[in-house]
Enzyme design. Sequence first.
Site, PDB file in Angstrom:
ATOM      1  N   ASN A 196       2.207 -21.565   3.713  1.00  6.00           N
ATOM      2  CA  ASN A 196       2.633 -20.401   4.511  1.00  6.00           C
ATOM      3  C   ASN A 196       3.202 -19.348   3.559  1.00  6.00           C
ATOM      4  O   ASN A 196       3.338 -19.604   2.361  1.00  6.00           O
ATOM      5  CB  ASN A 196       3.617 -20.808   5.612  1.00  6.00           C
ATOM      6  CG  ASN A 196       4.816 -21.526   5.034  1.00  6.00           C
ATOM      7  OD1 ASN A 196       5.411 -21.064   4.060  1.00  6.00           O
ATOM      8  ND2 ASN A 196       5.167 -22.665   5.614  1.00  6.00           N
TER       9      ASN A 196
ATOM     10  N   VAL B 275      -0.500 -30.294   6.133  1.00  5.30           N
ATOM     11  CA  VAL B 275      -0.977 -30.491   4.754  1.00  5.30           C
ATOM     12  C   VAL B 275       0.115 -30.108   3.757  1.00  5.30           C
ATOM     13  O   VAL B 275       0.351 -30.810   2.769  1.00  5.30           O
ATOM     14  CB  VAL B 275      -2.211 -29.596   4.491  1.00  5.30           C
ATOM     15  CG1 VAL B 275      -2.646 -29.676   3.049  1.00  5.30           C
ATOM     16  CG2 VAL B 275      -3.367 -30.001   5.387  1.00  5.30           C
ATOM     17  N   ASP B 276       0.764 -28.997   4.028  1.00  2.61           N
ATOM     18  CA  ASP B 276       1.804 -28.481   3.144  1.00  2.61           C
ATOM     19  C   ASP B 276       2.905 -29.525   2.934  1.00  2.61           C
ATOM     20  O   ASP B 276       3.296 -29.824   1.791  1.00  2.61           O
ATOM     21  CB  ASP B 276       2.381 -27.228   3.822  1.00  2.61           C
ATOM     22  CG  ASP B 276       3.035 -26.275   2.860  1.00  2.61           C
ATOM     23  OD1 ASP B 276       2.946 -26.504   1.637  1.00  2.61           O
ATOM     24  OD2 ASP B 276       3.642 -25.299   3.328  1.00  2.61           O
TER      25      ASP B 276
ATOM     26  N   SER C   6      -5.942 -23.433   8.510  1.00  2.00           N
ATOM     27  CA  SER C   6      -5.624 -22.712   9.768  1.00  2.00           C
ATOM     28  C   SER C   6      -5.876 -23.507  11.044  1.00  2.00           C
ATOM     29  O   SER C   6      -5.641 -22.986  12.135  1.00  2.00           O
ATOM     30  CB  SER C   6      -6.374 -21.366   9.873  1.00  2.00           C
ATOM     31  OG  SER C   6      -5.823 -20.404   9.005  1.00  2.00           O
TER      32      SER C   6
HETATM   33  P1  ADP Z   1      -2.363 -24.488   9.043  1.00  2.00           P
HETATM   34  O1  ADP Z   1      -0.912 -24.083   9.081  1.00  2.00           O
HETATM   35  O2  ADP Z   1      -3.174 -23.670   8.053  1.00  2.00           O
HETATM   36  O3  ADP Z   1      -2.982 -24.556  10.396  1.00  2.00           O
HETATM   37  P2  ADP Z   1      -1.908 -27.416   8.888  1.00  2.00           P
HETATM   38  O4  ADP Z   1      -1.443 -28.131   7.682  1.00  2.00           O
HETATM   39  O5  ADP Z   1      -0.980 -27.324  10.052  1.00  2.00           O
HETATM   40  O6  ADP Z   1      -2.369 -25.950   8.372  1.00  2.00           O
HETATM   41  O7  ADP Z   1      -3.263 -28.060   9.391  1.00  2.00           O
HETATM   42  C1  ADP Z   1      -4.509 -27.886   8.791  1.00  2.00           C
HETATM   43  C2  ADP Z   1      -5.383 -29.089   9.055  1.00  2.00           C
HETATM   44  O8  ADP Z   1      -5.066 -30.128   8.139  1.00  2.00           O
HETATM   45  C3  ADP Z   1      -5.262 -29.705  10.435  1.00  2.00           C
HETATM   46  O9  ADP Z   1      -6.579 -29.921  10.922  1.00  2.00           O
HETATM   47  C4  ADP Z   1      -4.541 -31.040  10.181  1.00  2.00           C
HETATM   48  O10 ADP Z   1      -4.967 -32.052  11.079  1.00  2.00           O
HETATM   49  C5  ADP Z   1      -4.986 -31.369   8.792  1.00  2.00           C
HETATM   50  N1  ADP Z   1      -4.111 -32.244   7.973  1.00  2.00           N
HETATM   51  C6  ADP Z   1      -2.772 -32.508   8.122  1.00  2.00           C
HETATM   52  N2  ADP Z   1      -2.333 -33.321   7.144  1.00  2.00           N
HETATM   53  C7  ADP Z   1      -3.407 -33.583   6.334  1.00  2.00           C
HETATM   54  C8  ADP Z   1      -3.616 -34.366   5.155  1.00  2.00           C
HETATM   55  N3  ADP Z   1      -2.624 -35.059   4.577  1.00  2.00           N
HETATM   56  N4  ADP Z   1      -4.876 -34.384   4.611  1.00  2.00           N
HETATM   57  C9  ADP Z   1      -5.889 -33.698   5.161  1.00  2.00           C
HETATM   58  N5  ADP Z   1      -5.748 -32.949   6.268  1.00  2.00           N
HETATM   59  C10 ADP Z   1      -4.533 -32.899   6.862  1.00  2.00           C
END
Ligand code: ADP
Length: 178
Positions: A27, A36-37, A125
């Site tokens: 972000n 993911v972050d 996203s």
């Molecule tokens: P954004 O804020 O860009 O939407 P998010 O991290 O909330 O990013 O989510 C992006 C995607 O990554 C979602 O589809 C989520 O299910 C997925 N995700 C969450 N954790 C992981 C992980 N450890 N590895 C791969 N994908 C993940």
Amino acid sequence: MPHVFSITAIQGDITDQQVDAVVNAANHSLMGGGGVDGAIHRRGGPRIKEECKRLRAERYPDGLPTGQAVATTAGDLPARWVIHTVGPTYSRSEDRSHLLASCHTEALRVADELGAKKVAFPAISTGAYGYPLEEAAPIAVRAVMDADTHVEEVRFVLFDADAHRIYEDALRAAQGSG
Ligand code: ADP
């Protein structure tokens, strides 16, 4: 003009990927968040946040703008770098697909600067930022396919089976149409 040689979609956790660079769906603040972050900062350890703090102080006092990308160490992850990018939040009234595409082309441009050849992308996203997977997948795939880059391998890493299927379908459709 060079293009990515191999583009695949796998189901898995992006923090497990043994690649040169892992892309983070970050972000503006670069200070970590959920999804993911959160996973990247948890497993990558404090060195990533230290570099993010320095980037904020030196280059991005107002935060990283949507659609741009910047690299840090990958800390304890089995990758060399994390490339942080900020996806657009989904809007039903405004088409922000150019910003989502930009996340991919800018991340690949940063990868080129680093000399990274293998890069893993999450479904940017599609979590907290609300993009429907069916809309995000073809945008992401097309942006990577069309990129002018020396990156050789791109791996989309999707957390769950549904997301994996949708990215696979988008890949098949795009590769079928050239
Ligand atoms: P954004 O804020 O860009 O939407 P998010 O991290 O909330 O990013 O989510 C992006 C995607 O990554 C979602 O589809 C989520 O299910 C997925 N995700 C969450 N954790 C992981 C992980 N450890 N590895 C791969 N994908 C993940």
